[in-house]
Write a protein that holds these residues in place. Sequence first.
Motif, PDB file in Angstrom:
ATOM      1  N   ARG A   8      -0.614   5.371  -6.270  1.00 43.07           N
ATOM      2  CA  ARG A   8      -0.694   4.003  -5.747  1.00 43.07           C
ATOM      3  C   ARG A   8      -1.491   3.130  -6.711  1.00 43.07           C
ATOM      4  NH1 ARG A   8       0.904   3.604  -0.487  1.00 43.07           N
ATOM      5  NH2 ARG A   8       1.225   5.596   0.587  1.00 43.07           N
ATOM      6  N   LYS A   9      -1.052   1.871  -6.836  1.00 38.61           N
ATOM      7  CA  LYS A   9      -1.779   0.931  -7.687  1.00 38.61           C
ATOM      8  C   LYS A   9      -1.527  -0.488  -7.200  1.00 38.61           C
ATOM      9  CE  LYS A   9      -4.242  -0.547 -11.118  1.00 38.61           C
ATOM     10  NZ  LYS A   9      -5.708  -0.281 -11.156  1.00 38.61           N
ATOM     11  N   ALA A  10      -2.614  -1.264  -7.102  1.00 42.55           N
ATOM     12  CA  ALA A  10      -2.517  -2.681  -6.739  1.00 42.55           C
ATOM     13  C   ALA A  10      -3.264  -3.504  -7.775  1.00 42.55           C
ATOM     14  CB  ALA A  10      -3.087  -2.934  -5.353  1.00 42.55           C
ATOM     15  N   GLN A  15       0.609  -5.101  -4.351  1.00 41.75           N
ATOM     16  CA  GLN A  15       0.769  -3.651  -4.429  1.00 41.75           C
ATOM     17  C   GLN A  15       1.931  -3.357  -5.367  1.00 41.75           C
ATOM     18  OE1 GLN A  15      -1.365  -1.691  -2.578  1.00 41.75           O
ATOM     19  NE2 GLN A  15      -0.618   0.188  -3.545  1.00 41.75           N
ATOM     20  N   LEU A  17       2.543  -0.063  -6.985  1.00 42.66           N
ATOM     21  CA  LEU A  17       3.080   1.279  -6.758  1.00 42.66           C
ATOM     22  C   LEU A  17       2.696   1.737  -5.361  1.00 42.66           C
ATOM     23  CD1 LEU A  17       2.247   3.003 -10.187  1.00 42.66           C
ATOM     24  CD2 LEU A  17       4.483   2.172  -9.419  1.00 42.66           C
ATOM     25  N   HIS A  18       3.683   2.249  -4.613  1.00 38.15           N
ATOM     26  CA  HIS A  18       3.473   2.623  -3.214  1.00 38.15           C
ATOM     27  C   HIS A  18       3.642   4.141  -3.047  1.00 38.15           C
ATOM     28  CE1 HIS A  18       4.006  -1.691  -1.994  1.00 38.15           C
ATOM     29  NE2 HIS A  18       4.800  -1.692  -3.047  1.00 38.15           N
ATOM     30  N   GLY A  19       2.735   4.929  -3.562  1.00 38.42           N
ATOM     31  CA  GLY A  19       2.817   6.371  -3.369  1.00 38.42           C
ATOM     32  C   GLY A  19       3.988   7.008  -4.097  1.00 38.42           C
ATOM     33  N   ASP A  54      -5.181   3.789  -8.015  1.00 38.13           N
ATOM     34  CA  ASP A  54      -6.030   3.612  -6.837  1.00 38.13           C
ATOM     35  C   ASP A  54      -6.040   4.877  -5.986  1.00 38.13           C
ATOM     36  OD1 ASP A  54      -6.474   1.000  -7.640  1.00 38.13           O
ATOM     37  OD2 ASP A  54      -4.796   0.211  -6.462  1.00 38.13           O
ATOM     38  N   ASP A 213      11.087  -1.513  -6.718  1.00 41.06           N
ATOM     39  CA  ASP A 213      10.021  -2.330  -6.117  1.00 41.06           C
ATOM     40  C   ASP A 213       8.765  -1.504  -5.850  1.00 41.06           C
ATOM     41  OD1 ASP A 213      11.708  -4.554  -6.122  1.00 41.06           O
ATOM     42  OD2 ASP A 213      12.523  -4.055  -4.160  1.00 41.06           O
ATOM     43  N   GLY A 214       8.425  -0.620  -6.803  1.00 36.97           N
ATOM     44  CA  GLY A 214       7.214   0.181  -6.671  1.00 36.97           C
ATOM     45  C   GLY A 214       7.326   1.355  -5.730  1.00 36.97           C
ATOM     46  N   GLU A 215       8.512   1.625  -5.229  1.00 37.60           N
ATOM     47  CA  GLU A 215       8.738   2.745  -4.309  1.00 37.60           C
ATOM     48  C   GLU A 215       9.510   3.853  -5.013  1.00 37.60           C
ATOM     49  OE1 GLU A 215       7.782   2.905  -1.129  1.00 37.60           O
ATOM     50  OE2 GLU A 215       7.538   0.846  -0.385  1.00 37.60           O
ATOM     51  N   TYR A 216       9.236   5.092  -4.639  1.00 37.41           N
ATOM     52  CA  TYR A 216      10.005   6.235  -5.126  1.00 37.41           C
ATOM     53  C   TYR A 216      11.323   6.297  -4.366  1.00 37.41           C
ATOM     54  CZ  TYR A 216      11.343  11.172  -5.724  1.00 37.41           C
ATOM     55  OH  TYR A 216      12.026  12.340  -5.987  1.00 37.41           O
TER      56      TYR A 216
END
Length: 500
Positions: A8-10, A15, A17-19, A54, A213-216
């Motif tokens: 994760r990174k904001a 935000q 990266l979301h996990g 994060d 969009d930052g999601e896997y």
Amino acid sequence: MLQMKGIRKAFGPVQVLHGVNLEVQAGEVHALLGENGAGKSTMMKILCGIIGADDGVIEIDGKARHFAHYDEAIAAGVGIVFQEFSLIPYLTAVENIFLAREKKTRFGLLDRKAMRARAKEVLDKLGVEVSLDKPVAELSVAEQQFVEIAKALSLDARILVLDEPTATLTPSEVEYLFKVMRELRSQGVAIVFISHHLEEIFEICDRITVLRDGEYVGTRRVGDIDTNELVEMMVGRRIESNFPPKPEARPQARVVIDAQTIQLHKAGPFSSFQLRQGEILGFAGLVGSGRTETALSIMGAYPAVRVNVEINGDATTPRNPSEALARGIGLLPESRKEQGLITSFSIMQNVSVNNYGKYRKMGAFLDLAAERKHTVKAINDVRVKAPGPDAPCDTLSGGNQQKVVIARWLNHHTPILIFDEPTRGIDVGAKAEIYQLMRELTEEGYSIIMISSELPEITGLADRVCVFRSGAVVATLEGAAINSEEIMKHATTGKLNYVA
């Protein structure tokens, strides 16, 4: 060899990266794909210790690792070759490979002999020949790319990240790079490969991980997926066709550029062609065939031997880009970051940079309200995705940066546009948007010269095509003749014309 789990990174409230997860095996070329802004580069910078996550875990060979800075990642066997080269142009290949970690003799002097021997050993391992003693500014782009890879491998990198390594290479150079990658794969190196060219993914990669969009989104084996499925994973929708439909031919349309004679080199062949109002005229040919030089000569930006060109019936050829701009010609250059934008400036400053004269009031003061109004209209017209006109251009994706350059010329009311490699380094979704925008512009009466090395782009978008060879146009194709086979036939064997 590598696992990144739950990253994760904001940046502030955003935000990024979301996990996100990534798993790369030893002896594997693993593609990391996604549209611009999907989080690929952020993910790789976290892996290399350039920025911190994060939350989440990085494991190498099953052991959890945390890298506070790049040196720690290097020590753990992680190397990265960035899309923008990190070479110092006036140093040699050897000096660049060992920059900031030079080998020393026991007397504290530079051990040039040992560094040269080690550099040669690494390049021999890659199977490439590069002049070790020339400044890298004198090397080809492909050779500079191999110096970057050698720099990473000289650190004994077992995990190698290649970020858009083919963006500036010719097809033959790409094939050689792939040969090197296959050799590294056979030696057990784990390679993370980032590219917007999907055909390359299917040629060189073993597995694919997609971010959106930052999601896997998921990981698939290359043999278990086709191009349409892959695009749908990347953009979240199926794109039936990248290219908008072509209009009917309009041979009676007004001629806006009549290039009667353009001779790039003394005793060389000459070109002649016409650009009509409301059309996209493709410039096709092999690298080095003179496409860009011919277009720039129309603007007075390339010192051709002879340029006889009429622009909207005026036979006075522009002597420099300022005169070309005054005659209504705008250029979207091949390198948007180096030549098309001032990336540290805001969107509004970039859109207005050629237009400050019309915003001036009371001497040196600017009408900021008018500037903002016109900028907002221009970026809305081309659908720039950004927080607002004050956003710095270096925070935008590649596709949106291209749109800012287009917005500048719309704001300047330049009805003739030269687009040089308009979709280089742009993801598949943004490409479709740029193509649609170009077609909309021609429907509004703009005329476009499109220079492209991608044959599908030329055949899918151009209304007519000028094929170049050895610095000159050797054929002009239209209708059913616009196909890859016909273009390549003329590009390799087309008849050249010489000035009497």
